[in-house]
Structures are given as C-alpha cells and as structure tokens.
Design an enzyme around this catalytic site. Structure first.
Site, PDB file in Angstrom:
ATOM      1  N   GLU A   5     -14.494 -95.732 -76.598  1.00 55.28           N
ATOM      2  CA  GLU A   5     -13.775 -94.817 -77.488  1.00 55.28           C
ATOM      3  C   GLU A   5     -14.449 -94.953 -78.854  1.00 55.28           C
ATOM      4  O   GLU A   5     -14.252 -95.962 -79.541  1.00 55.28           O
ATOM      5  CB  GLU A   5     -12.286 -95.203 -77.562  1.00 55.28           C
ATOM      6  CG  GLU A   5     -11.548 -95.077 -76.234  1.00 55.28           C
ATOM      7  CD  GLU A   5     -11.048 -93.653 -75.964  1.00 55.28           C
ATOM      8  OE1 GLU A   5     -11.136 -92.803 -76.872  1.00 55.28           O
ATOM      9  OE2 GLU A   5     -10.565 -93.408 -74.837  1.00 55.28           O
ATOM     10  N   CYS A  12      -9.688 -92.663 -86.276  1.00 59.98           N
ATOM     11  CA  CYS A  12     -10.853 -92.095 -85.582  1.00 59.98           C
ATOM     12  C   CYS A  12     -10.714 -90.602 -85.322  1.00 59.98           C
ATOM     13  O   CYS A  12     -11.709 -89.910 -85.176  1.00 59.98           O
ATOM     14  CB  CYS A  12     -11.112 -92.835 -84.271  1.00 59.98           C
ATOM     15  SG  CYS A  12      -9.689 -92.874 -83.178  1.00 59.98           S
TER      16      CYS A  12
END
Lengths: 468, 468
Positions: free
Chosen positions: B209, B243
């Site tokens: 990720e 993010c």
C-alpha cells in the site's frame, strides 16, 4: 534497450483506449478462436516435433481446454466487466458505491515449453478480456511451436496491441528491463525469483506459476487397480512433463507390493509391451532435459521400465521402488516419466513428509476412506488438491489454479484469469449537495459530533456467528 | 540473523495448527477489540504526542474504523472460512469441487507512522481471521505509539503466534532476510521496491500500500462552498499526512478565483482565525518531514496560510495558487497541509495531466454534472476513486482499498483483507470407483475416445452476451 520501441508502441495503443470497448475484446478473443481452429493441424505437428506430444494429448490440452477457456470468457465477459455494486453504510445510502474493473495496461506473458500453446494462450485470454495490451514470450525450447506462434499469431490479433517476442535468456532479460503493468510467468522457481526481482524494480504485480514435487499419498484402503491407472495416467501424460503431475508416491511397503503389478498392468494397457513403439507416449523435449532426468534413475531400484534411447530422447514409463528421501530423484522436480515410490509407515508419516518440504503445486491423496482424503487436505498446504485422481482438478475452470510458497503466487483459469489481469478499483460517487450530512465530520470537533458519527458509521457486532 | 529464532518460533506454532480453529481466531480478534477499548486513552495520548493528532481524529481513524473492521470480520468469519462449492462439468457431477481457504503461515505486517494503529491493526485483523501467525513491525517514527504497541499488544494476543518487532531501517532489513509466507507493507514507493525485492528472494507474495500524488479535479459546474469544505477537510485532516489526501487541485483560472475565498472560509470555519491555536489541527510528525514539507512552499504563490513554527512542527493550512508543474511541490507526494492549485483549461487537459503522471492511490473529481465525474473515472487509472468528496471511499469496508502501478499492488479492507491473507486452494474430491467414466481419457488413444471426451468436457459458446 532493444524492446523499448515495442513496449512504447503498445503503451501508446493502450493509452489510446483502443482495447477498452467490449466489442474490441470480443473481436480479439474470437480471432484467437480462429487461430486455434485454423492452425490446429500446425499446432499438433509442432508439438509433436517438439516433444513427441501425441495428437490426442495435444488436441486435449492445446486446443480443447483452450477453447473451453475462450468460450467461458466470451459467454461471461459482459457480466465480468460490469461494475459490481457493493453494500453501503447508513451515511452512503444515497451514494453510488461500486467496484470498477480496470485493465492494468501493457502486460507480459512468459510461457514454458511443456504445454506451449495452452500456457500462453489461457493467460492471454484473461489479459485480453480484461482490456490489456500484451507481449507474449513463448519458450525457445519448444522451437517449432515458438516459430508457429511468432509467424502466425500476429495474423489474427491486432498488431498495435499484441506482439510476440522470441529468444532465450538474454532476450528475456532485456525484455524484463522494461516497465510492464503486469507480468504473468510460468516456469521454474529459480527463474520465478528472477522475474519477481525484475518486476520489483517497477512495482509490477506478478503471477508466478511455478512447480515443485507434487506428492501422491496412497492409503492402504483403496482400489489398487483404479489407483494405478489414475496415477500412471497423470505421471506419464506428456512423458511426465507436466507441472501438476504426481511427482512421487508415498505408501506403505505392503501397498507398494500391491501397486507394482497394478502399475505394470496399467502401463502395458496404455502403451503396449514396448512403449517406445506406442504412438501415445511422448519424448523428452531436449537433450539437456533428457540427461537431467537420466541422472535421476540412480534412485531406489528400477521396478518397471528404465529403458532409454538418447537419439530419440525416449525414457520408458518407469517406476522406482524403495526410493530414499536422499536419492537424486527426490532432490528436484522430476518432470519426466519416472515415478519414485517412497515407503512410509502410515498417513501421519506421509503428512509429515509432505510438510517438511516446500509447498507443492498439487497434493494428491487416494483412499476409499473419505476421512483420510480430508485429513491429507486439511493437514497439508499446496496450490491445489485432488482426492482419488490426478490432474483433473485443473480442468475445471471454476476452480482457481495456482501455487503457494515455492510453487508460485497468484491464480488463474476461468474468471480468475480475468480477475488476475484487472485492477479492482473501489469507487464512490457522492452527491454535490446534501452538505449538512457531512457537518459532523468537520472541525471544530465536539463530543456531540463524535457521537453522531459513531451512530451513523459504526458496524455493530451481531449475535455469535453459527460455528462451522 | 537476529530474528531467526523469533520467526522459527512462530513457524513452529503455525505448523502445530494452533491458529486454524475458528474459535481460536475469534478469541484473538476479540482480544484485539479489548486492546482498542482498554488502551483507547493511551492510543489517543500517544498519537497526540507523535503527530499532534486531534483526539476526535484519532477516535475516528484509530479506534472506530478499526472496530468496524473487527466487527465486520467477526460477524462474517464463519461464512468467509467456509469451503466455496463451485460449478462442475458434466463429467464431475458426482464429485465434490470447492475452494478451500488456507492460511499462508507466518506473515509480516510493516506499518507506517501516519495512522500508526489503524495501518497495522486492520491488516492484522485479516491475517488473524485467515488463520495466520503474524509479526508486526510498527513505525519507529511514531515513537510513542510504537512503544505502546510493543509494550501492550502482546498482553492481549497469544505470544506463541504473534509478535511485535521494533526498530528502524537496519532492523527491518535484517527482519526481511527471513522467509515469510506473506508480507503486507504500507509506506513509500521506494521502500516498497526494497520490500518486494526482498520478498522475491523467497517467492513471498506481497501487498504494497504505497502512495503518490492524488489529483483532485474541480469542474466549473459545482457548488463551490461544498467543494471547498470537502477538499479542505480531506487535505488538512491529520495535518495532511494521509496517503489518500487530495494532493493537488486541477481547475480553470476562473474556478481558482472562486475557490480561494471558499477555501479561506472553510479553513476559518474549521480551525478559527489562528489554526496554530486550534486543538483540532495536527502537527508534522518529525523535523525531517517538517523540513521536507517546508521546502515545498517555494511553489506558486501563497494564497492562504503559509505560516510555520519549527519548534512545534506547525505548518498552517496552506493553499498555493498558480502552481506550475515544474514547481517543487509537484515533484513529490506532499504529505503535509499544503494544497497546490494547478491551472488547466478544461477537463480534457486535466485528464491528460493526470494520465501523464504515475497512477495515484486515489483520483478525485468534483462536478454537479455526473457525466463529468464518470468521464474522469473512465479515462484515468488509480487505486480508488471518489466523486464529489475526498477520503470517504475508504471508509466503506465493502470497497477494496489498494493502489495500482506506483501506488501499490493488492487490496484490503473488509473481506478483501481476509482474502489477501488466505490462499484459495482449488480442490476436487472424486470417487474411488466409477472407473469406466475415466476410460476415454486413457491410451491407447482413439478418435472415438476423443469424441467422448469432447462431448463431456466441452464448453460451448452461448448466444451473444448482452452488451454493456
């Protein structure tokens, strides 16, 4: 970088959006079907030249199974391509939440020599179905099939979006320097490591279909005749050059004694008294492979077969008895027509034996007692599993096919191939208005806002789930 | 290899089968729930100390979202664990064909500092649910939270099967020398490459990720007030250290002129006239990050904010106007409370701008016109997508969360976490008898036999699928 131009060309086609519409994908897939129909004879001839593959086997593995995958895909593509709407929480009842299936872009498919059409074409079906462009790298070892693919496939597929690259290790290494959006590799674990390391440089996702030693446990309670036929079929199909072939047998010494005559009978029934004269038994693909397999014969004792002919690259259907774990045949994947039998005392020992080794692509267990089959399944780990038969689980397109640990990562066949080559994109489409619904989440933060958010967002624990 | 002993210990526990029964997994998951409940205050204090995280935000992201994932998993675990029966061919009607969900074994979860509980705990939920043993490596950058996790977590979990390893780059590098059966990494793309390269040595599957610059396109047809609030919220949450935060805005010069006063008002509404005094606005996690983000301010012109206080690692909620693609702030993921606005002429230019850059974790599009939102979705590629809001798509556990290309590979959340940490094993169980059914597949091969095989296993092409 000799392939930069080619990859750039395909990437430009990809960015043009050409491969996105369903009609385009269907047209390319139908063209693949015509390739299989029109080049059927050439495929049978090429695979026969490459490894003495009997036409029946080539028809089954290189044509029929591929056409099945094609038809499953064409029959279902519009369903697979659709946005999948998902459950929404309270707050999002008025929104649209769905999973969009996006292509990756330009994918690379590297295929091996043993099922040289099937092992590039089945992944290619999924890659096309998912809307990608693809470079296909067939194996240079199956030379005649490589040439057939290189010369004819481009007559069927759109050359702006699909290309075939030929060559050996140096060419593949150069090819892997390029950035691909997905890499699908079928081959050996050592090369799998090299491919994944190259992919890591570009953060490219991979599927690796590798190999290993697939154990075949035969319990004392079984129909010896049936077991012998099913195991012999799986072992000697394509002269043993099958990633999911039963690699070695585990059984008690009593079962070994019973199996031996049954195996002998099965082999004779299949291939006659002299298998070398049978049109239904293959050959080893290359001298290098031949010599490698020959070296494994110094294991245990030759109970059946053992004959060889180097000029023809013929190795007889062979069974080795009383093989020790330290013998050569137990140190590497055999990938040839030799079945070693390793004697164990009972099922628990067989399971420990399997678990002490790298996880294989397949585990096989034969028993009339379904509890035994279930135990072996439950207490081992492998890519796939088949009870009371060999190979057959991979012919079912509704089952995922792939390895674990040393035998690989990722899976495909049927819808799993489409899913492999699609990015599942989580999407939420909200309303431009209804702003008051959002107020509780904004600062200034208060306990009241937090309570409100908790009420609307929280997922509560329901009553205890019914145990399995 | 300083961690070899620990990994071996966990592997022995794994091989003992301890983590397999559903009751065990539920017990560990419920213990995780107790950890969140018992240690809530400590979690709020640690994250406040580490990054000035507002307690409200910490409750939302580190407690509530995690408990939702926990409950979702506990509510559904027995369903997810069940064997999935699959469609069978004619030849296999009497067989049992199903997908078995097997654990991988010993998994490694490496978490970052920005949501330091959530980003190890949510993957951990999936890893436990799927039956694995786990080593958790929290970030050394969020020091207080790292200490809390290292000291408290194992008071709740079974120490034979779960462990926490602390340390920085050297320790993580040594840890990665070991063979894991799955590696789940959240962090930056450069480190993602390092992790995947290390994983490749052992053929370990990975989920990465990662991150990127998430573009946020605002069309000329929109409710400017609502857009400004939703974008500001997403950008300044956790002081921009998210993010999936909108990284930069793309709009026309006219829309920029309208948005600036609206953004100024939203920021004033959220944080008051002096955000440094607001309890609801965070701080940069450390000096290194502060200096990095500070350097990005020399881009475009500061239209809102721009104030800094190095001692507090405070950077005001800032909007930069008229930013050029060549400016510093457009060269890297910002990961701070700065929103650059890049002017484009129209939607097509915005889409081209997005597509000429690395694929981000999220693409955002704001428009009252649904067709505009759909176009941006259709013509770009990203991990996920949200229309008319920011961040919200990842709060829905029924949507897969993950990147593509430079922003990552693999997905998780909800059932996708369980699926990430399970190996889907294709299984076929056949009968020991009924051997005549197998007759047609055995040599000696004949046309007649092939006819039978084809009839029983062929998949026919159905009528044209309804077009999308």
């Amino acid at each position: 970088n000799p392939y930069a131009g080619l990859v750039s060309h395909l990437r430009a086609s990809w960015l043009s959006g050409k491969t996105r519409p369903m009609e385009y994908r269907v047209a390319q897939l139908e063209a693949l079907g015509r390739f299989l129909d029109e080049k059927k004879q050439e495929i049978l001839e090429a695979t026969e030249l490459d490894m003495g593959k009997p036409s029946f086997e080539a028809f089954f593995s290189e044509i029929l199974l591929c056409k099945n995958e094609l038809n499953i895909t064409l029959n279902n593509l519009c369903h697979w391509m659709k946005d999948e709407h998902v459950d929404k929480n309270l707050v999002m009842q008025l929104d649209s939440a769905f999973i969009r299936k996006d292509p990756y872009g330009v994918v690379l498919i590297i295929a091996p020599w043993n099922y040289p059409i099937h092992l590039f074409l089945v992944p290619l079906i999924g890659a096309i179905a998912a809307g990608n462009c693809a470079i296909i790298k067939p194996s240079e070892i199956s030379k005649n099939t490589e040439r057939l693919i290189a010369e004819t496939l481009s007559c069927y597929l759109d050359n702006d979006c699909f290309a075939v690259v030929t060559g050996g290790v140096p060419e593949t290494t150069r090819l892997l320097e390029n950035k691909f959006d997905y890499i699908f590799f079928t081959g050996s674990p050592p090369v799998g490591r090299i491919v994944m390391t190259a992919a890591a440089k570009h953060l490219t996702p991979v599927t690796l279909e590798l190999g290993g030693k697939n154990p075949c446990y035969v319990s004392d309670t079984c129909d010896v005749t049936n077991v012998a036929r099913r195991v012999a079929w799986g072992r000697f199909f394509n002269a043993g050059q099958t990633c999911i072939a039963p690699d070695y047998l585990l059984c008690t010494v009593e079962m070994q004694d019973k199996l031996m005559p049954a195996l002998r009978e099965a082999i004779t029934e299949f291939f006659g008294p002299n298998p070398r004269e049978s049109p239904d038994f293959g050959r080893i693909v290359s001298d290098k492979q031949f010599r490698r397999i020959r070296a494994l014969l110094g294991s245990g004792r030759v109970a059946i077969g053992g004959q060889m002919d180097e000029a023809e690259r013929y190795i007889a259907p062979t069974v080795l008895a009383d093989v020790l774990p330290s013998d050569p045949a137990m140190q590497e994947e055999i990938f040839g027509p030799i079945l070693p039998i390793v004697v164990i005392a009972n099922m628990d020992e067989a399971i420990d034996f399997i678990n002490a080794r790298p996880q294989p692509l397949a585990v096989y267990a034969f028993s009339c007692d379904s509890k035994v089959v279930n135990q072996v399944l439950e207490r081992t780990s492998s890519g796939g599993f088949c009870g009371n038969d060999t190979l057959m689980h991979v012919t079912l397109t509704s089952l995922p096919f792939g390895g674990i640990g040393n035998s690989g990562l990722g899976k495909y066949h049927g819808k799993f191939t489409f899913d492999t080559f699609s990015h599942h994109r989580g999407c939420l489409h909200r309303n431009m208005g209804l702003e008051t619904l959002n107020t509780p989440r904004y600062p200034p933060y208060t306990q009241q806002k937090l309570r409100l958010l908790t009420t609307t967002f929280e997922v509560k624990r329901r009553g205890t789930c019914t145990l399995l």
